[in-house]
Enzyme design. Structure first.
Site, PDB file in Angstrom:
ATOM      1  CE1 TYR A 135     125.418 153.345  60.552  1.00 21.13           C
ATOM      2  CE2 TYR A 135     125.088 153.136  62.919  1.00 21.13           C
ATOM      3  CZ  TYR A 135     125.662 152.687  61.743  1.00 21.13           C
ATOM      4  OH  TYR A 135     126.482 151.588  61.760  1.00 21.13           O
ATOM      5  CE  LYS A 166     124.305 145.321  64.234  1.00 23.82           C
ATOM      6  NZ  LYS A 166     124.587 146.605  64.867  1.00 23.82           N
ATOM      7  CE1 TYR A 185     136.265 152.709  66.819  1.00 23.87           C
ATOM      8  CE2 TYR A 185     134.871 152.193  64.932  1.00 23.87           C
ATOM      9  CZ  TYR A 185     135.874 152.942  65.528  1.00 23.87           C
ATOM     10  OH  TYR A 185     136.476 153.945  64.802  1.00 23.87           O
ATOM     11  CD  GLU A 186     126.687 149.894  65.064  1.00 23.60           C
ATOM     12  OE1 GLU A 186     126.011 150.185  64.070  1.00 23.60           O
ATOM     13  OE2 GLU A 186     126.604 148.797  65.664  1.00 23.60           O
ATOM     14  CG  HIS A 187     126.722 150.757  71.222  1.00 25.07           C
ATOM     15  ND1 HIS A 187     126.856 149.556  70.580  1.00 25.07           N
ATOM     16  CD2 HIS A 187     125.405 150.877  71.561  1.00 25.07           C
ATOM     17  CE1 HIS A 187     125.676 148.944  70.556  1.00 25.07           C
ATOM     18  NE2 HIS A 187     124.770 149.725  71.131  1.00 25.07           N
TER      19      HIS A 187
END
Length: 514
Positions: free
Chosen positions: A354, A359, A431-433
């Protein structure tokens, strides 16, 4: 037949004493060559069955009790046998009536024979007791061999009652048996010369194998010299490499000697680790010496081929270790390519990696996004068969972003994090991290690959969890020279990335093909 038995009832009568709960085998003292021996219980005149399954049964001259019970006491007829079974008592290890008479051969020797053991086929001695106290088998005083107990230089203090405990296996059941007899020392008639091993010493060279012992003065009633290999008699070894020869002869002054030569046809390395024991005994005592073999000492001033071989082997091993340290990655990738290594087990994962990257908030094109969406898939997916999950490409429109991120991270085998200075300032995808680093550090179910695409300098401003991972394994750095040919999978950068990627899964390949 009944009349014949009763006529002999009082002529041939002997008593047997046994302990309760032990196996007992009684042998009829008379031989009946012309007819089958039958056993009867005298009081009831009942025939003892010849069925092996019964607790009390007979077979020829033998009568079995497996085991004895106090109710078995009574008279049994073959000649006539009177049986008395004694119950166990805590304070008495054997009743006076259960002692067997002294062996006449033990008056002038240090050998005791376990009574009645010959009646029990394949019996095994478990231990010996003297006056109800166990004897130490490791003691140099005693030697326990089969049904015999030998003692070194018996003295008056060695007199007492000796009990042998052995086990008897019958029809798959194991029974305990014990037998006790006195031991008496007659010092006046003891042999004047003690047994003495004259040769060898404790270490011999492999060509030699003779054991010579002085066994006494004049011809001896008991005189044995023999070899054992790892506690097994040499004559019982199945190997054709070992051969034992014995001879006994009278020397000067009527000294009696014995020699046992152990010949080894082919000496193997395992023989240098074996124990060879020479045992010599006569009526008075036994002695033994344990021998180890060693290779012949080479001639002085010459280096043996073995030493050279060992040194060469050590040098080769050292060179191989050094080469592996310098070329570990190339060796691993080479083996994967040659042997086509795959994992076939289903681990429940869908993606091999993943990808997390910062971004760009503007519409301006930048190299990082081009790397993530073009170069990374081209090398890892198209050239090497991996399956990646990239945000914006593999998350479907309309999916709940938070749940989609968490599910896909959990379904991935690796976590690729792109490090740039923009990552420090980016809070939009915190949040992804957080989910990814929680899986990597707390749950410990995913490994992290850090790609440093732009120089960050010090890592002080990065998250503490990222700094911890960098401290443990470092980063794979993208350099300006790779920009000229970014798809060259044999560059040092891509070799490091592929080295940290998992083995390709056949299940992943099938899913990708579908």
């Amino acid at each position: 037949n009944l009349v014949y038995i009763h006529l002999n009832l009082y002529i041939f009568f002997f008593s047997v004493h046994a302990m309760e709960g032990e196996a007992l085998v009684v042998k009829c003292p008379r031989r009946y060559p012309d007819r089958t021996v039958k056993w009867y219980h005298t009081q009831t005149n009942q025939l003892i069955p010849a069925e092996e399954g019964a607790r009390i049964h007979s077979s020829g001259r033998f009568l079995w009790f497996l085991p004895t019970s106090k109710e078995d006491s009574g008279n049994y007829t073959c000649s006539t046998v009177s049986l008395m079974v004694y119950p166990y008592k805590q304070e008495v290890c054997f009743p006076a009536q259960i002692r067997y008479p002294n062996d006449t051969g033990t008056l002038t020797s240090g050998r005791i024979v376990c009574p009645t053991i010959d009646n029990y086929e394949n019996a095994t001695i478990v231990k010996w007791h003297k006056d109800c106290k166990p004897l130490q088998e490791q003691s140099e005083k005693y030697l326990m061999k089969e049904k015999y107990l030998f003692m070194k230089r018996p003295q008056k203090t060695d007199e007492g009652y000796y009990t042998c405990h052995f086990t008897y296996t019958h029809s798959g059941n194991v029974y305990n048996v014990s037998a006790t007899r006195p031991f008496i020392v007659d010092e006046e008639s003891s042999v004047p010369v003690s047994v003495k091993i004259l040769y060898p010493s404790d270490v011999i060279q492999v060509e030699l194998g003779i054991c010579r012992a002085l066994l006494g003065t004049g011809k001896q009633n008991i005189a044995v010299v023999t070899w054992e290999v790892n506690k097994t008699k040499a004559e019982n070894l199945n190997s054709s490499r070992f051969r034992e020869d014995r001879q006994y002869f009278m020397g000067p002054d009527r000294a009696y000697y014995g020699e046992a030569s152990l010949n080894i046809e082919e000496v193997k390395e395992e023989d240098l680790l074996s124990f060879f024991t020479c045992i010599a005994l006569n009526q008075m005592e036994y002695v033994m010496i344990r021998v180890t073999l060693q290779l012949k000492v080479p001639c002085n001033g010459k280096v043996t081929y073995i030493t050279i071989g060992i040194l060469v082997s050590l040098v080769i091993i050292a060179l191989l270790v050094i080469l592996y340290c310098f070329f570990r990655i190339d060796i691993v990738l080479f083996c994967r390519g040659i042997f086509k290594l795959y994992k076939t087990q289903d681990d429940g994962k869908i993606y091999d990696a993943y990808v997390i990257y910062p971004k760009n908030r503007t519409n301006e094109a930048n190299f990082v996004e081009y790397f993530v969406h073009q170069i990374l898939p081209e090398v890892l997916e198209n050239k090497h068969g991996y399956k990646l999950c990239i945000y914006g490409r593999d998350i479907l429109p309309g999916e709940d972003a938070a749940n989609a991120l968490e599910r896909r991270i959990q379904k991935s085998r690796r976590l690729i994090i792109i490090l740039t200075p923009l990552l420090i300032q980016c809070e939009e995808y915190a949040y992804e991290h957080q989910i990814a680093l929680f899986s990597a550090l707390i749950q410990n179910n995913i490994q992290v690959i850090l790609l440093e695409m732009e120089a960050i300098g010090g890592y002080e401003k990065l998250q503490e969890s990222l700094r911890h991972i960098i401290k443990q394994q470092g980063t794979i750095k993208w350099k300006e020279k790779y920009t000229e040919c970014p798809h060259a999978s044999n560059s040092k950068f891509w070799k490091h990335v592929r080295y940290h990627m998992p083995l390709r899964h056949k299940s992943s390949q099938l899913q990708q093909a579908v």
